[in-house]
Scaffold this motif. Structure first.
Motif, PDB file in Angstrom:
ATOM      1  N   VAL A 277      35.430 -20.557   5.081  1.00 54.68           N
ATOM      2  CA  VAL A 277      36.718 -21.034   5.589  1.00 54.68           C
ATOM      3  C   VAL A 277      37.047 -22.369   4.913  1.00 54.68           C
ATOM      4  O   VAL A 277      36.158 -23.093   4.480  1.00 54.68           O
ATOM      5  CB  VAL A 277      36.693 -21.188   7.125  1.00 54.68           C
ATOM      6  N   PRO A 278      38.320 -22.689   4.838  1.00 61.24           N
ATOM      7  CA  PRO A 278      38.752 -23.898   4.130  1.00 61.24           C
ATOM      8  C   PRO A 278      38.037 -25.180   4.578  1.00 61.24           C
ATOM      9  O   PRO A 278      37.724 -26.042   3.771  1.00 61.24           O
ATOM     10  CB  PRO A 278      40.250 -23.966   4.454  1.00 61.24           C
ATOM     11  N   ILE A 279      37.803 -25.293   5.859  1.00 58.12           N
ATOM     12  CA  ILE A 279      37.184 -26.498   6.378  1.00 58.12           C
ATOM     13  C   ILE A 279      35.873 -26.823   5.667  1.00 58.12           C
ATOM     14  O   ILE A 279      35.520 -27.994   5.499  1.00 58.12           O
ATOM     15  CB  ILE A 279      36.930 -26.349   7.904  1.00 58.12           C
ATOM     16  N   ALA A 280      35.155 -25.822   5.218  1.00 58.14           N
ATOM     17  CA  ALA A 280      33.821 -26.024   4.654  1.00 58.14           C
ATOM     18  C   ALA A 280      33.805 -26.998   3.484  1.00 58.14           C
ATOM     19  O   ALA A 280      32.849 -27.738   3.287  1.00 58.14           O
ATOM     20  CB  ALA A 280      33.232 -24.678   4.237  1.00 58.14           C
ATOM     21  N   GLN A 281      34.877 -27.031   2.719  1.00 56.16           N
ATOM     22  CA  GLN A 281      34.849 -27.900   1.549  1.00 56.16           C
ATOM     23  C   GLN A 281      35.196 -29.340   1.852  1.00 56.16           C
ATOM     24  O   GLN A 281      35.040 -30.209   1.011  1.00 56.16           O
ATOM     25  CB  GLN A 281      35.785 -27.359   0.474  1.00 56.16           C
ATOM     26  N   TYR A 282      35.623 -29.624   3.065  1.00 55.49           N
ATOM     27  CA  TYR A 282      36.032 -30.995   3.381  1.00 55.49           C
ATOM     28  C   TYR A 282      35.022 -31.777   4.199  1.00 55.49           C
ATOM     29  O   TYR A 282      35.177 -32.978   4.387  1.00 55.49           O
ATOM     30  CB  TYR A 282      37.374 -30.991   4.105  1.00 55.49           C
ATOM     31  N   VAL A 283      34.023 -31.119   4.734  1.00 57.06           N
ATOM     32  CA  VAL A 283      33.026 -31.863   5.489  1.00 57.06           C
ATOM     33  C   VAL A 283      32.141 -32.600   4.490  1.00 57.06           C
ATOM     34  O   VAL A 283      32.151 -32.318   3.294  1.00 57.06           O
ATOM     35  CB  VAL A 283      32.191 -30.927   6.392  1.00 57.06           C
ATOM     36  N   THR A 284      31.386 -33.565   4.996  1.00 59.47           N
ATOM     37  CA  THR A 284      30.497 -34.322   4.128  1.00 59.47           C
ATOM     38  C   THR A 284      29.072 -34.209   4.637  1.00 59.47           C
ATOM     39  O   THR A 284      28.834 -34.515   5.796  1.00 59.47           O
ATOM     40  CB  THR A 284      30.893 -35.805   4.106  1.00 59.47           C
ATOM     41  N   PRO A 285      28.132 -33.775   3.834  1.00 61.94           N
ATOM     42  CA  PRO A 285      28.361 -33.231   2.512  1.00 61.94           C
ATOM     43  C   PRO A 285      29.105 -31.897   2.602  1.00 61.94           C
ATOM     44  O   PRO A 285      29.042 -31.224   3.620  1.00 61.94           O
ATOM     45  CB  PRO A 285      26.938 -33.024   1.976  1.00 61.94           C
ATOM     46  N   ALA A 286      29.809 -31.555   1.529  1.00 64.55           N
ATOM     47  CA  ALA A 286      30.555 -30.294   1.519  1.00 64.55           C
ATOM     48  C   ALA A 286      29.584 -29.150   1.796  1.00 64.55           C
ATOM     49  O   ALA A 286      28.437 -29.159   1.347  1.00 64.55           O
ATOM     50  CB  ALA A 286      31.228 -30.100   0.170  1.00 64.55           C
ATOM     51  N   THR A 322      32.586  -8.262  -1.023  1.00 65.54           N
ATOM     52  CA  THR A 322      31.324  -8.934  -1.303  1.00 65.54           C
ATOM     53  C   THR A 322      31.431 -10.448  -1.160  1.00 65.54           C
ATOM     54  O   THR A 322      32.289 -11.069  -1.779  1.00 65.54           O
ATOM     55  CB  THR A 322      30.884  -8.618  -2.741  1.00 65.54           C
ATOM     56  N   PRO A 323      30.577 -11.035  -0.360  1.00 67.27           N
ATOM     57  CA  PRO A 323      30.583 -12.497  -0.219  1.00 67.27           C
ATOM     58  C   PRO A 323      30.117 -13.149  -1.508  1.00 67.27           C
ATOM     59  O   PRO A 323      29.240 -12.617  -2.205  1.00 67.27           O
ATOM     60  CB  PRO A 323      29.551 -12.747   0.893  1.00 67.27           C
ATOM     61  N   GLN A 324      30.707 -14.290  -1.831  1.00 64.60           N
ATOM     62  CA  GLN A 324      30.327 -15.020  -3.036  1.00 64.60           C
ATOM     63  C   GLN A 324      29.587 -16.293  -2.651  1.00 64.60           C
ATOM     64  O   GLN A 324      30.080 -17.077  -1.856  1.00 64.60           O
ATOM     65  CB  GLN A 324      31.578 -15.424  -3.828  1.00 64.60           C
ATOM     66  N   LEU A 325      28.445 -16.485  -3.265  1.00 70.65           N
ATOM     67  CA  LEU A 325      27.700 -17.712  -3.006  1.00 70.65           C
ATOM     68  C   LEU A 325      28.451 -18.904  -3.593  1.00 70.65           C
ATOM     69  O   LEU A 325      28.738 -18.939  -4.790  1.00 70.65           O
ATOM     70  CB  LEU A 325      26.301 -17.625  -3.637  1.00 70.65           C
ATOM     71  N   VAL A 326      28.770 -19.868  -2.738  1.00 70.60           N
ATOM     72  CA  VAL A 326      29.406 -21.098  -3.198  1.00 70.60           C
ATOM     73  C   VAL A 326      28.451 -22.238  -2.865  1.00 70.60           C
ATOM     74  O   VAL A 326      28.228 -22.554  -1.706  1.00 70.60           O
ATOM     75  CB  VAL A 326      30.756 -21.326  -2.493  1.00 70.60           C
ATOM     76  N   VAL A 327      27.866 -22.788  -3.902  1.00 72.00           N
ATOM     77  CA  VAL A 327      26.899 -23.859  -3.680  1.00 72.00           C
ATOM     78  C   VAL A 327      27.611 -25.199  -3.695  1.00 72.00           C
ATOM     79  O   VAL A 327      28.247 -25.559  -4.690  1.00 72.00           O
ATOM     80  CB  VAL A 327      25.803 -23.844  -4.761  1.00 72.00           C
ATOM     81  N   ARG A 328      27.488 -25.909  -2.577  1.00 71.52           N
ATOM     82  CA  ARG A 328      28.063 -27.253  -2.527  1.00 71.52           C
ATOM     83  C   ARG A 328      26.931 -28.222  -2.169  1.00 71.52           C
ATOM     84  O   ARG A 328      25.759 -27.865  -2.188  1.00 71.52           O
ATOM     85  CB  ARG A 328      29.196 -27.308  -1.505  1.00 71.52           C
ATOM     86  N   ALA A 329      27.325 -29.433  -1.828  1.00 69.73           N
ATOM     87  CA  ALA A 329      26.311 -30.479  -1.648  1.00 69.73           C
ATOM     88  C   ALA A 329      25.321 -30.212  -0.512  1.00 69.73           C
ATOM     89  O   ALA A 329      24.171 -30.654  -0.566  1.00 69.73           O
ATOM     90  CB  ALA A 329      26.993 -31.824  -1.429  1.00 69.73           C
ATOM     91  N   SER A 330      25.734 -29.494   0.515  1.00 67.86           N
ATOM     92  CA  SER A 330      24.869 -29.365   1.691  1.00 67.86           C
ATOM     93  C   SER A 330      23.556 -28.635   1.419  1.00 67.86           C
ATOM     94  O   SER A 330      22.634 -28.695   2.234  1.00 67.86           O
ATOM     95  CB  SER A 330      25.623 -28.661   2.819  1.00 67.86           C
ATOM     96  N   SER A 331      23.497 -27.931   0.306  1.00 71.64           N
ATOM     97  CA  SER A 331      22.255 -27.195   0.028  1.00 71.64           C
ATOM     98  C   SER A 331      21.758 -27.433  -1.398  1.00 71.64           C
ATOM     99  O   SER A 331      20.799 -26.802  -1.824  1.00 71.64           O
ATOM    100  CB  SER A 331      22.470 -25.689   0.228  1.00 71.64           C
ATOM    101  N   ARG A 332      22.401 -28.320  -2.120  1.00 73.31           N
ATOM    102  CA  ARG A 332      22.020 -28.510  -3.522  1.00 73.31           C
ATOM    103  C   ARG A 332      20.939 -29.581  -3.614  1.00 73.31           C
ATOM    104  O   ARG A 332      21.181 -30.764  -3.438  1.00 73.31           O
ATOM    105  CB  ARG A 332      23.225 -28.904  -4.361  1.00 73.31           C
ATOM    106  N   ARG A 333      19.736 -29.123  -3.930  1.00 69.50           N
ATOM    107  CA  ARG A 333      18.610 -30.068  -3.977  1.00 69.50           C
ATOM    108  C   ARG A 333      18.008 -30.195  -5.356  1.00 69.50           C
ATOM    109  O   ARG A 333      17.288 -31.141  -5.636  1.00 69.50           O
ATOM    110  CB  ARG A 333      17.494 -29.561  -3.074  1.00 69.50           C
ATOM    111  N   VAL A 334      18.198 -29.188  -6.191  1.00 72.51           N
ATOM    112  CA  VAL A 334      17.511 -29.226  -7.482  1.00 72.51           C
ATOM    113  C   VAL A 334      18.505 -29.279  -8.630  1.00 72.51           C
ATOM    114  O   VAL A 334      19.698 -29.087  -8.427  1.00 72.51           O
ATOM    115  CB  VAL A 334      16.585 -28.009  -7.658  1.00 72.51           C
TER     116      VAL A 334
END
Lengths: 334, 334
Positions: A277-286, A322-334
């Motif tokens: 949903v749109p909200i996901a990209q505006y939280v911090t971390p995204a 099909t859902p698309q994986l969108v990697v943002r800051a909340s799970s990007r560790r490497v």
DNA sequence: CTGAAAGCGCTTACAG
DNA sequence: CTGAAAGCGCTTACAG
């Protein structure tokens, strides 16, 4: 149902001094009517500010140019995006939308479907809580129907979200980012989406980190459920370093609750949601998410339905979204 | 419009060996029908899995138990919250909703309203882009109508957002927080909400900090407009220390764009939005806003309409929905 | 209590 | 091309 002095086609016909039949033909642009007659009728209609009674037209023509949309709820961006997609496609085709919403109660699905009889040319039904067989039966006597996001009944065309694949990919992503103890915040039991996402989580955990490395906390897709799950994890499961929530709302609320307790994503815990949903990209971390193009789901369902009403013989196939994986800051560790 | 072998009340009557009239009465729970007859009819209906044709019923009864909802768009939380409120109240009253959306084009309002004739008992219209007089005329021949969030035409009851008061309060709040040069990111010109919010900004600036302390950047309520406005402020107006956006979406996008450029809220620039959509509380820093209970707006509009259809003589009064200042981190400096 | 008939507002074969 | 009539599926005075 109409204003005080409703004017009908009879009034138009009288003023144009023709029969009601001719008035109807002129109004509907039939060829078999003299230019002069058409002119007189149209003038009369204009003068009287005549507006056709579409309900009556539907009854006599047997077509309402309306499609019924039955949804389990209207809450949140998930549903509003779907409606927006349906509306967009419907508008393009000159179709109106009759909305019916069951407020989460599965047994109201059948009632809602029946209440559409005689008012719609087709049905778009989303009912993730209801059994496929029951749904199929409810739909059996009615107009053409397309089922969105529910178990296929083998009778009606279905457009479904590939929840299993999405959940697998989400969990695999967390593992790849180094998570070793992962919590799943699930949706309500009995909800087809929730069950499939949970199954995807459990299956992937079992074949990778091992069953005991994962825990499941039941939720209900709501903000409150996300907060409650976060609190349980904080107090009872401090070793958790990854969270896969069954939807974005719970993921966002969980992440916010973690942050208040000083637990940061992605370093201390990597978080991913579902739906996009749109909200996901505006939280911090995204927020990372398994994104779904819900408006497209709605559009495709409507187009499918139109095809079905036009050539009745459409096969009861199931299309997958099909859902698309969108990697943002909340799970990007490497 | 109906399945292949549609069964009608005639079939039920035949099977129960009564007249269609009696079948109708039994089905509708009229008192003037023998218990035995009612039983036979109900059994027949059950056996045939009869579902009444609501379109036909509407035509003969003159009531459709449906209300038409005409909206300018379906995009974003603003509209979905309103629909949710309408739906909630409609569901409680056993009413269905026929949805019509103009996709932003004001001239389609009239078409949409006409297309509702004969299908609805009343109309809920939101058309912030259209002139009050034109709207009033479009509505004059139709069923009872309540206007949401538009200039009152003096004929139809109206529920409006007090944009002027909200804008004043937002600007006053920024000033109180120490802002001395404030930008307003406006909505589209000609949109009633946008115009009133802009007027409130300009008026308050003129009477407090002075007209030259404020600048207005036009937008269109979209994410893109928020980003563009932020970029303009960054490059052309570095002295700006406060931003009042005409809606939350633009405020959120503006704040995110600032953050990417290293400009932080609230310290370097205090930001406040308008509408109070759910997303506002999840961004970081959480967004201050003039919150509107949009679901309540929808509910109240529907209740008002129901009252209107029941006793036709409701006065064309205007109710105001007052925005509430919600101060969150994005503007809290003192 | 029950049935035959008229009617809701429109459309469309059927004759002319 | 045009009109009278029947029909879409239901409801409801009107008589009995």
């Amino acid at each position: 149902m109409t204003g005080a002095a409703t004017i009908t086609i009879r009034d138009v016909a009288r003023r144009a001094a023709v029969s009601v039949a001719s008035a109807s033909r002129a109004l509907n642009n039939h060829t078999s009517v003299t230019a002069a007659t058409r002119e007189r009728v149209l003038d009369a209609a204009r003068a009287l500010d005549y507006v056709p009674h579409l309900g009556a037209r539907s009854l006599s023509r047997g077509r309402s140019h309306t499609i019924g949309v039955v949804l389990p709820d209207l809450f949140g961006e998930f549903f509003s995006e779907i409606i927006r997609g349906i509306d967009y496609a419907a508008h393009r085709r000159g179709l109106q939308i009759l909305l019916s919403n069951m407020h989460g109660s599965a047994d109201q699905t059948e009632v809602a479907i029946r209440a559409m009889r005689g008012r719609v040319d087709g049905l778009l039904v989303m009912s993730p809580q209801i059994d496929a067989a029951i749904l199929g039966r409810s739909l059996s006597h009615g107009p053409p129907a397309v089922v969105m996001n529910a178990a296929a009944d083998g009778i009606h065309p279905t457009i479904a979200i590939d929840n299993l694949a999405g959940a697998r990919e989400a969990v695999a992503h967390l593992i790849e980012q180094g998570c070793r103890r992962i919590a799943h915040i699930g949706g309500p039991r009995g909800n087809a989406d929730a069950d499939a996402r949970r199954a995807g989580f459990e299956e992937t955990m079992a074949t990778s980190l091992g069953r005991e490395a994962g825990i499941v906390i039941d939720g209900d897709f709501s903000e409150e459920a996300g907060i409650a799950a976060a609190q349980r994890i904080l107090t009872e499961q401090p070793a958790i370093d990854g969270v896969f929530a069954a939807n974005d709302m719970m993921a966002v609320a969980c992440m916010a609750t973690f942050a208040e307790a000083g637990v940061r994503a992605p370093d201390q815990v990597a978080i991913i949601g579902f739906d996009g949903v749109p909200i996901a990209q505006y939280v911090t971390p995204a927020l990372s998410t398994m994104a779904l193009n819900l408006a497209e789901l709605g559009e495709r369902a409507l187009e499918r339905l139109v095809a079905l009403t036009e050539h009745e013989d459409a096969a009861p196939t199931t299309e997958m979204l099909t859902p698309q994986l969108v990697v943002r800051a909340s799970s990007r560790r490497v």
